[in-house]
Design an enzyme around this catalytic site. Structure first.
Site, PDB file in Angstrom:
ATOM      1  N   ASP A 241      31.272  -8.916 -10.213  1.00 10.59           N
ATOM      2  CA  ASP A 241      32.412  -8.631 -11.078  1.00 10.59           C
ATOM      3  C   ASP A 241      32.533  -9.706 -12.158  1.00 10.59           C
ATOM      4  OD1 ASP A 241      34.905  -6.836 -11.272  1.00 10.59           O
ATOM      5  OD2 ASP A 241      35.784  -8.851 -11.302  1.00 10.59           O
TER       6      ASP A 241
ATOM      7  N   GLU B 188      28.242  -6.777 -13.860  1.00 12.43           N
ATOM      8  CA  GLU B 188      29.287  -5.961 -14.478  1.00 12.43           C
ATOM      9  C   GLU B 188      29.882  -6.792 -15.618  1.00 12.43           C
ATOM     10  OE1 GLU B 188      33.635  -4.525 -14.758  1.00 12.43           O
ATOM     11  OE2 GLU B 188      32.914  -6.457 -14.035  1.00 12.43           O
TER      12      GLU B 188
END
Length: 768
Positions: free
Chosen positions: A378, A407
């Protein structure tokens, strides 16, 4: 410069060799370099490559590229995970120098007396070559040497045996003045690093009822449905305890109600942090059972790695120095203006970096020990790059099969930089490329970056619901799925896509009633039974991906011209198997679009004049195609052609009575089937054509162009600009015996007018 000959512009090389290039097991890796020499003597080049074990692989000769460019090319195929090395060598090739000189002089009429020195030089080269070739070929070289020095033989008989050694001495050359270039590294991953199909769901929503969270046990019941759609990676958002301090309510409300479950990315509570499982989901044993159940369905579980904390994460109490303290003494929460994340504290990696590194490595290896080999990371662009470079290398030292997906929806340089320092794959700007021209330009950029950045295309995520899906209706869901699945070897989607979920929070590019903040159980079976699910279509796309090795690669993506800007035409060709897939996809979810292709035939493995059969994997219809073809795409039937090329084969049995004649030509086709796209019989099955995948069971659809002006328009255009003129020698060298003996398949019955069962319905509820 070092050595006798210059060796420049070596590829694949990332950041001048500072970082390794990327590849996967059995991937054909193109190696190239620019090398040249003074004068007219022949130069040769080869690749020296070795595996992680240090053992050098077989001699690999490089072939010259475009004349006059001094570019040399070869392909290598690593077969083991780990760090491989390669270097390019340049050398003087005395055999090629001799061959070139003696053939020219003989053609000019020179005799044995004139060629005395040349014949002596040839004998020297063959004497050196005799010990370099395989044992089984040494007698042949010796015989050529004997003939060359035999002055009693006529000149042709003296020279011809030596000239016949050209292929052998190409593979086993005499090398002189060898120059060794720099050594570079290629990191080779397992195949899933390049080719994968991801599916994301929240396990807490699967089986949730009455406001009570689902568990790993209830989520297990969803696994067969995911596997049936053909996905092979199941990505789970964070499964850790969720903070209660500053917990967000539904739709990101600042205040949570007593039953609100909070965002899984607000990690940590009294129950534990990043190495702990949320108690509502189950126990570590339940998690291991879930992983095993997924594996039994052919699914590998990917885990979220989000290095951030809820205010009540144990790290906040035990290591307050790991966070940023503001002037008023409070700890800074995360912000991405205008978004605020009061429930999340970012980690400050400049405070006690050694302590943070050690703890994060411990956490990652803990989950590796639990069976996790893929991490979706993330927001990695908000953490130091040297940290990721270190962490990924440390983890791969323990287990080289671990993969990391970045990401990072951020600036291009940062996304590419993350790929260079070790991230296996990356999210991309795919979602925001909404025209054919934009998509082509972006994909060409990604192909050019294949040595360091592998894309993963996602039509949606829990955070991203693009306006094209909000207003495009079911046809747009098909369009985006085709583009994502067939342009990139890795793609993924977030649960709910197959149910056409499209309602956005007003003024935002994200879902209303976002699953990040609440439970969202779905009745998957009822939707599919009622024809409200895209699952069968997704299963077809993933089946086509799996069955066609050309789609397992990125470097082979090629675009072809089509005269309608609403359409995109591309292909992927695998030279090893001959497998070829051609896709034409509409970007218009509302209106029928027509177009005329101009295919780059050599990119498909054909000469410019050849014709071939294509089989539409979405409709079950076959067509006869060539360089120029007319297409018609109706978004409410199928917004794309997904065509697998069936290369001509010699019929193995007489045609049955009533079949179309084998010499059927385009002139015999009814006028309504313009564009040379006459339907033929379904393509041969795998038993009849070993290079082709088995035909699916699919409903049929006439999606090929029936534009009555298409033939006239195509003829008026003339040959493709820059097209190579017909050369019979080209046909002799490029066409295989099978193509020469090809016979056109017989015509197929006219397909039913009814739409396929998974056709996108027209629905008045979809408005813009």
């Amino acid at each position: 410069m070092t050595g006798r000959f210059p060796i420049e512009d070596v590829s694949p090389v990332v950041s001048c060799g500072r970082y390794p290039a990327k590849a996967v097991i059995d991937e054909p890796i193109p190696v190239s370099a620019r090398a040249y020499r003074e004068g007219h003597d022949a130069l040769g080049c080869n690749v020296v490559w070795a595996g992680p074990d240090g053992v050098q692989r077989p001699f690999t000769r490089m072939r010259p590229g475009e004349p006059g460019q001094d570019r040399w090319h070869a392909t290598i195929r690593p077969d083991t995970v780990g760090a491989w090395t390669f270097s390019v060598e340049a050398f003087q090739d005395p055999y090629l120098t001799w061959q070139n000189a003696v053939t020219k002089k003989i053609a000019a009429g020179q005799g044995p007396a004139d060629l005395a020195n040349d014949l002596a030089e040839g004998a020297r080269v063959l004497a050196a070559a005799r010990d370099l070739v395989p044992a089984g070929d040494r007698a042949r070289v010796a015989a050529a040497l004997t003939a060359l020095v035999d002055t009693d033989l006529p000149l042709p008989q003296r020279v011809d045996p030596a000239l016949a050694l050209a292929d052998l001495l190409w593979e086993h050359p005499v090398r002189e003045l060898v120059t060794v270039g720099d050594t570079y590294t290629i990191w080779v991953d397992r195949k899933r690093a390049l080719f994968s199909a991801w599916y994301e769901f929240f396990p807490r929503s699967e089986g949730a009822a009455g406001g009570r969270s689902g568990t790993f046990a209830t989520a297990t019941e969803r696994l067969p449905g995911v596997a049936a759609m053909g996905f092979d990676v199941l990505y789970l958002p964070p499964i850790h305890p969720i903070g209660r301090v500053n917990r967000k309510g539904r739709n990101n409300a600042l205040t949570a109600g007593p039953t609100d479950v909070g965002s899984p990315w607000a990690i940590g509570a009294a129950e534990g942090g990043h190495d702990t499982i949320h108690p509502d989901l189950g126990t570590p044993a339940d998690f291991r059972a879930f992983i095993e159940a997924a594996a039994a369905q052919g699914l590998e579980v990917a885990m979220d790695l989000a290095l951030q904390c809820a205010p009540d994460h144990p790290w906040v109490t035990e290591h307050p120095e790991w966070f940023t303290t503001r002037a008023d003494g409070s700890i800074a929460y995360a912000e991405n203006p205008p978004k605020k994340y009061q429930d999340i504290y970012p980690v400050n990696f400049d405070n006690d970096p050694e302590g943070i590194r050690a703890e994060v490595l411990r956490v990652v290896l803990h989950w590796v020990g639990e069976g996790i080999r893929i991490f979706r990371v993330d927001n990695p662009h908000t953490k130091p790059f040297d940290f990721w470079h270190w962490l990924i290398a440390e983890v791969k030292t323990v287990d080289p099969d671990v993969l990391f997906l970045a990401e990072a929806f951020t600036r291009p340089a940062i996304m590419h930089g993350l790929g260079k320092i070790g991230f296996t794959q990356s999210y991309t700007y795919f979602t925001w490329r909404t025209t054919a021209a934009q998509m082509r330009e972006y994909c060409e950029e990604l192909v050019a970056s294949a040595d360091h950045m592998r894309p993963n295309f996602w039509p949606n995520t829990p955070d991203i619901l693009h306006e094209s899906l909000q207003h495009g209706g079911p046809p747009m869901f098909k369009i985006r799925a085709v583009l994502a699945a067939l342009l990139s070897p890795s793609w993924g989607l977030y649960a709910g896509f197959e149910l056409f979920e499209h309602v956005a929070r007003p003024g935002a590019e994200e879902y209303l009633d976002n699953e990040k903040y609440e439970l969202r159980p779905r009745d998957w079976a009822a939707a599919e039974a009622q024809g409200r699910s895209l699952a069968p279509f997704l299963a077809t796309l993933n089946r086509v991906r799996r069955d066609n090795p050309a789609l397992h690669q990125l470097r082979n993506l090629r675009f072809h011209e089509i005269d309608n800007p609403a359409l995109l035409c591309w292909s992927k060709h695998d030279p090893d198997t001959g497998n070829t897939v051609i896709v034409i996809c509409s970007f218009d979810p509302r209106v029928v679009q027509w177009g005329n292709t101009t295919l780059d035939m050599p990119e498909l493995g054909f000469d410019w004049h050849e014709r071939f059969t294509v089989y539409d994997e979405l409709t079950g219809t076959s067509y006869d195609w060539g360089q120029r073809n007319a297409v018609r795409l109706d978004p409410y039937l199928q917004p794309a052609h997904v065509l697998t090329v069936r290369r001509p084969v010699t019929p193995s049995a007489p045609q049955p009575a009533g079949a179309e004649p084998a010499d059927l030509t385009v002139a015999d086709v009814p006028d309504e089937l313009s564009g040379g796209t006459a339907p033929t019989t379904p393509a041969p099955t795998a038993a009849a054509d070993p290079t082709a995948s088995a035909n699916p069971t699919a409903s049929t659809e006439r999606a090929t162009s029936t534009d009555p002006t298409a033939s006239v328009e195509r003829a008026a255009k003339g040959p493709r600009p820059g097209a190579r003129p017909f050369d019979p020698r080209s046909m002799a060298t490029r066409a295989s015996a099978a193509r020469t003996a090809k016979a056109r398949p017989s015509a197929a019955p006219r397909p039913s007018a009814s739409a396929p069962t998974d056709a996108a319905p027209k629905d008045d509820r979809w408005t813009s």
